[in-house]
Design a protein around this motif. Structure first.
Motif, short mmCIF file in Angstrom:
data_model
loop_
_atom_site.label_atom_id
_atom_site.label_comp_id
_atom_site.label_asym_id
_atom_site.label_seq_id
_atom_site.Cartn_x
_atom_site.Cartn_y
_atom_site.Cartn_z
N ARG A 1 24.75 67.68 -25.13
CA ARG A 1 23.40 67.63 -24.55
C ARG A 1 23.34 66.65 -23.39
O ARG A 1 22.65 66.89 -22.40
CB ARG A 1 22.38 67.25 -25.62
N THR A 2 24.04 65.54 -23.52
CA THR A 2 24.04 64.54 -22.44
C THR A 2 24.74 65.10 -21.21
O THR A 2 24.29 64.87 -20.09
CB THR A 2 24.73 63.25 -22.91
N LEU A 3 25.83 65.82 -21.40
CA LEU A 3 26.54 66.41 -20.27
C LEU A 3 25.77 67.56 -19.63
O LEU A 3 26.03 67.91 -18.49
CB LEU A 3 27.92 66.89 -20.72
N PRO B 1 23.67 66.49 -16.14
CA PRO B 1 24.28 66.61 -14.80
C PRO B 1 24.52 68.06 -14.39
O PRO B 1 24.42 68.39 -13.20
CB PRO B 1 25.61 65.86 -14.93
N ILE B 2 24.83 68.91 -15.35
CA ILE B 2 25.02 70.32 -15.03
C ILE B 2 23.70 70.90 -14.53
O ILE B 2 23.67 71.68 -13.58
CB ILE B 2 25.55 71.09 -16.26
N ALA B 3 22.60 70.51 -15.16
CA ALA B 3 21.28 70.97 -14.72
C ALA B 3 20.97 70.46 -13.32
O ALA B 3 20.40 71.18 -12.50
CB ALA B 3 20.21 70.51 -15.71
N ALA B 4 21.35 69.21 -13.04
CA ALA B 4 21.13 68.67 -11.70
C ALA B 4 21.94 69.45 -10.66
O ALA B 4 21.45 69.74 -9.56
CB ALA B 4 21.50 67.19 -11.66
N ARG B 5 23.17 69.80 -11.02
CA ARG B 5 24.01 70.59 -10.11
C ARG B 5 23.41 71.98 -9.91
O ARG B 5 23.44 72.53 -8.81
CB ARG B 5 25.43 70.69 -10.70
N LEU B 6 22.86 72.53 -10.96
CA LEU B 6 22.20 73.83 -10.88
C LEU B 6 20.99 73.75 -9.94
O LEU B 6 20.77 74.66 -9.13
CB LEU B 6 21.76 74.28 -12.28
N LYS B 7 20.25 72.67 -10.05
CA LYS B 7 19.10 72.48 -9.14
C LYS B 7 19.55 72.43 -7.69
O LYS B 7 18.93 73.03 -6.81
CB LYS B 7 18.38 71.16 -9.47
N PHE C 1 16.88 72.44 -22.18
CA PHE C 1 16.19 72.90 -23.40
C PHE C 1 17.03 73.91 -24.16
O PHE C 1 17.11 73.86 -25.39
CB PHE C 1 14.83 73.49 -23.03
N SER C 2 17.66 74.84 -23.45
CA SER C 2 18.48 75.85 -24.13
C SER C 2 19.71 75.22 -24.78
O SER C 2 20.11 75.63 -25.88
CB SER C 2 18.88 76.97 -23.18
N VAL C 3 20.30 74.22 -24.14
CA VAL C 3 21.44 73.53 -24.75
C VAL C 3 20.99 72.79 -26.01
O VAL C 3 21.64 72.87 -27.05
CB VAL C 3 22.10 72.57 -23.74
N ALA C 4 19.86 72.10 -25.92
CA ALA C 4 19.34 71.39 -27.10
C ALA C 4 18.98 72.39 -28.20
O ALA C 4 19.26 72.14 -29.38
CB ALA C 4 18.12 70.56 -26.71
N GLY C 5 18.37 73.50 -27.84
CA GLY C 5 18.03 74.53 -28.83
C GLY C 5 19.27 75.11 -29.48
O GLY C 5 19.31 75.33 -30.70
N ALA C 6 20.30 75.37 -28.68
CA ALA C 6 21.55 75.90 -29.24
C ALA C 6 22.19 74.89 -30.19
O ALA C 6 22.72 75.26 -31.24
CB ALA C 6 22.52 76.26 -28.12
N LEU D 1 12.35 73.79 -12.99
CA LEU D 1 12.16 74.68 -14.13
C LEU D 1 13.51 75.14 -14.69
O LEU D 1 13.73 75.11 -15.90
CB LEU D 1 11.31 75.88 -13.73
N LEU D 2 14.43 75.55 -13.81
CA LEU D 2 15.75 75.99 -14.25
C LEU D 2 16.53 74.86 -14.93
O LEU D 2 17.18 75.06 -15.95
CB LEU D 2 16.56 76.55 -13.08
N GLY D 3 16.45 73.66 -14.34
CA GLY D 3 17.13 72.51 -14.94
C GLY D 3 16.60 72.20 -16.32
O GLY D 3 17.36 71.97 -17.26
N GLU D 4 15.28 72.20 -16.44
CA GLU D 4 14.67 71.92 -17.75
C GLU D 4 14.97 73.03 -18.75
O GLU D 4 15.23 72.76 -19.93
CB GLU D 4 13.16 71.75 -17.60
N LEU D 5 14.96 74.28 -18.29
CA LEU D 5 15.30 75.40 -19.18
C LEU D 5 16.74 75.29 -19.67
O LEU D 5 17.03 75.57 -20.83
CB LEU D 5 15.08 76.74 -18.49
#
Length: 173
Positions: free
Chosen positions: A14-16, A19-25, A87-92, A80-84
């Motif tokens: 989840r912590t990693l 940064p992946i979300a930031a790169r996606l943004k 959230f999806s990683v935390a949900g998984a 929105l994509l970063g948060e999704l």
């Protein structure tokens, strides 16, 4: 030992994901096709949230909603994509933990069920052995009753012979 490692691994995952979300943004604003897609996504999200807010506050919802400018739309969609993603990683991770816990409980329940079945089988085996012993005792009593005078059962006569004369024989109650 496995449980802390799994929890630590899911926390690291989840912590990693941040940064992946930031790169996606960051990548969202660069690629032209993806940029067009996320602008449309951001505009739809803006219309939806604006309509929901207007309904909550009791305002009219049939009014024209001004679209976001391109930069705001890209930023909103990227957020929105970063948060999704996070959230999806935390949900998984949560779903994985719940399934792992359910499997663990099922294993414990199965072991308990197996143990109960073994106890029942042992009880039945002991009951059968008791019946066999009772049958053998009964058979032995029948065989020995032919050899010994009637009325003799076990040590009763031997105890009576050992008692001093004039005392009463104990009675079974």
């Amino acid at each position: 030992m496995v449980l802390p490692l799994v929890k630590l691994g899911s926390l690291a995952f989840r912590t990693l994901s941040k940064p992946i979300a930031a790169r996606l943004k960051f990548s969202a604003g660069i690629h032209p096709k993806f940029r067009g897609f996320i602008i449309g996504l951001a505009q739809a999200n803006h219309r939806f949230t604006t309509n929901m807010q207007r309904r909550v506050y009791g305002h009219a919802t049939d009014v024209h909603i001004r679209p976001l400018n391109e930069e705001k739309a890209i930023q909103a969609a990227a957020d929105l994509l970063g948060e999704l993603f996070v959230f999806s990683v935390a949900g998984a991770a949560i779903i994985y933990e719940v399934q792992r816990s359910a499997r663990s409980e099922a294993k414990k329940e199965e072991a308990l069920k197996k143990e109960m079945e073994e106890i029942k089988e042992r009880e039945e085996q002991l009951a059968t052995e008791v019946q066999l012993v009772k049958q053998k005792i009964s058979q032995m009593e029948r065989q020995y009753s032919r050899w010994i005078r009637p009325g003799f059962r076990g040590f009763g006569t031997a105890q009576a012979a050992a008692q001093p004369a004039g005392t009463k024989e104990p009675t079974a109650t």
